[in-house]
Design a protein around this motif. Structure first.
Motif, PDB file in Angstrom:
ATOM      1  N   UNK A  86      41.759  68.862  72.884  1.00 28.10           N
ATOM      2  CA  UNK A  86      42.402  67.840  73.721  1.00 28.10           C
ATOM      3  C   UNK A  86      41.495  66.616  73.942  1.00 28.10           C
ATOM      4  N   UNK A  87      42.163  65.534  74.330  1.00 23.22           N
ATOM      5  CA  UNK A  87      41.473  64.272  74.660  1.00 23.22           C
ATOM      6  C   UNK A  87      40.592  64.505  75.893  1.00 23.22           C
ATOM      7  N   UNK A  88      39.393  63.899  75.915  1.00 25.36           N
ATOM      8  CA  UNK A  88      38.457  64.217  77.012  1.00 25.36           C
ATOM      9  C   UNK A  88      38.418  63.172  78.130  1.00 25.36           C
ATOM     10  N   UNK A  89      39.022  62.011  77.906  1.00 26.51           N
ATOM     11  CA  UNK A  89      39.080  60.976  78.959  1.00 26.51           C
ATOM     12  C   UNK A  89      37.724  60.632  79.569  1.00 26.51           C
ATOM     13  N   UNK A  90      36.776  60.278  78.751  1.00 23.51           N
ATOM     14  CA  UNK A  90      35.444  59.875  79.233  1.00 23.51           C
ATOM     15  C   UNK A  90      35.331  58.356  79.112  1.00 23.51           C
ATOM     16  N   UNK A 135      43.557  56.088  67.948  1.00 18.04           N
ATOM     17  CA  UNK A 135      44.205  57.320  67.493  1.00 18.04           C
ATOM     18  C   UNK A 135      44.509  58.231  68.686  1.00 18.04           C
ATOM     19  N   UNK A 136      43.589  58.315  69.635  1.00 19.53           N
ATOM     20  CA  UNK A 136      43.751  59.226  70.766  1.00 19.53           C
ATOM     21  C   UNK A 136      44.649  58.671  71.863  1.00 19.53           C
ATOM     22  N   UNK A 137      44.611  57.366  72.108  1.00 20.45           N
ATOM     23  CA  UNK A 137      45.241  56.834  73.316  1.00 20.45           C
ATOM     24  C   UNK A 137      46.430  55.905  73.080  1.00 20.45           C
ATOM     25  N   UNK A 138      46.710  55.532  71.839  1.00 24.08           N
ATOM     26  CA  UNK A 138      47.807  54.564  71.645  1.00 24.08           C
ATOM     27  C   UNK A 138      49.080  55.248  71.146  1.00 24.08           C
TER      28      UNK A 138
END
Ligand code: SF4
Length: 164
Positions: A146-150, A161-164
């Motif tokens: 999963x995405x780590x949001x750091x 790639x992860x956020x759009x």
């Protein structure tokens, strides 16, 4: 030692983000889209050019080897993600130790005019061996972690790639 060899980049990415490790290991590359990566490459290419003796062994790519002094160097742009730089070079020291060569490492930060000497302790060896097993487990997963949001996600080449 693993087969195929786990690279220093994979060890560094494991420290930064398991998702990044997984994407990179599946050959999903966004590096060319990141301006920061380009700046990093320029610093890398222009630093220590006279002394440069890059070596590449089974995926273990080292920026500079000073064979007589028993030293390897890694050139880095900044101290952000410093821990990943540290474990990358410790992994290289571990790799050489396993093929019978005792060396120490130096992380060079040419932009900051700083360098740090790195060696490998027994505890480091245990951590690296656990890390290699964990990397092997992660890259075999059928789905990306999963995405780590750091905060540093914004500077990552996989950000879009992860956020759009
Ligand atoms: S953007 Fe963040 S979550 Fe995505 S791969 Fe990079 S570090 Fe990991």
């Amino acid at each position: 030692m693993q087969n195929p060899i786990i690279t220093g980049t994979q060890v560094a990415y494991y420290i930064v983000c398991q998702r990044k490790l997984w994407l990179f290991s599946k050959n999903i590359s966004m590096e060319h889209t990141s301006e920061l990566v380009e700046i990093g490459k320029l610093i890398h290419e222009n630093s220590y050019q006279r002394k440069r003796k890059e070596i590449n062994l089974e995926g273990i790519k080292i920026d500079l080897l000073e064979a007589k002094r028993g030293l390897i160097h890694e050139v880095k742009k900044s101290k952000s993600l410093e821990e990943s730089h540290l474990w990358q070079i410790k992994y290289y020291i571990y790799y050489f130790k396993n093929i019978g060569i005792q060396i120490e490492g130096i992380i060079d930060y040419p932009k900051l005019r700083k360098r740090e000497r790195v060696s490998l302790s027994l505890e480091d060896t245990c951590f690296i061996e656990k890390t290699l097993m964990d990397i092997d487990r992660i890259i075999r997963k059928p789905e990306a972690p999963t995405i780590i949001n750091k905060p540093y996600c914004k500077k990552c080449s996989y950000y879009e790639f992860c956020y759009c």
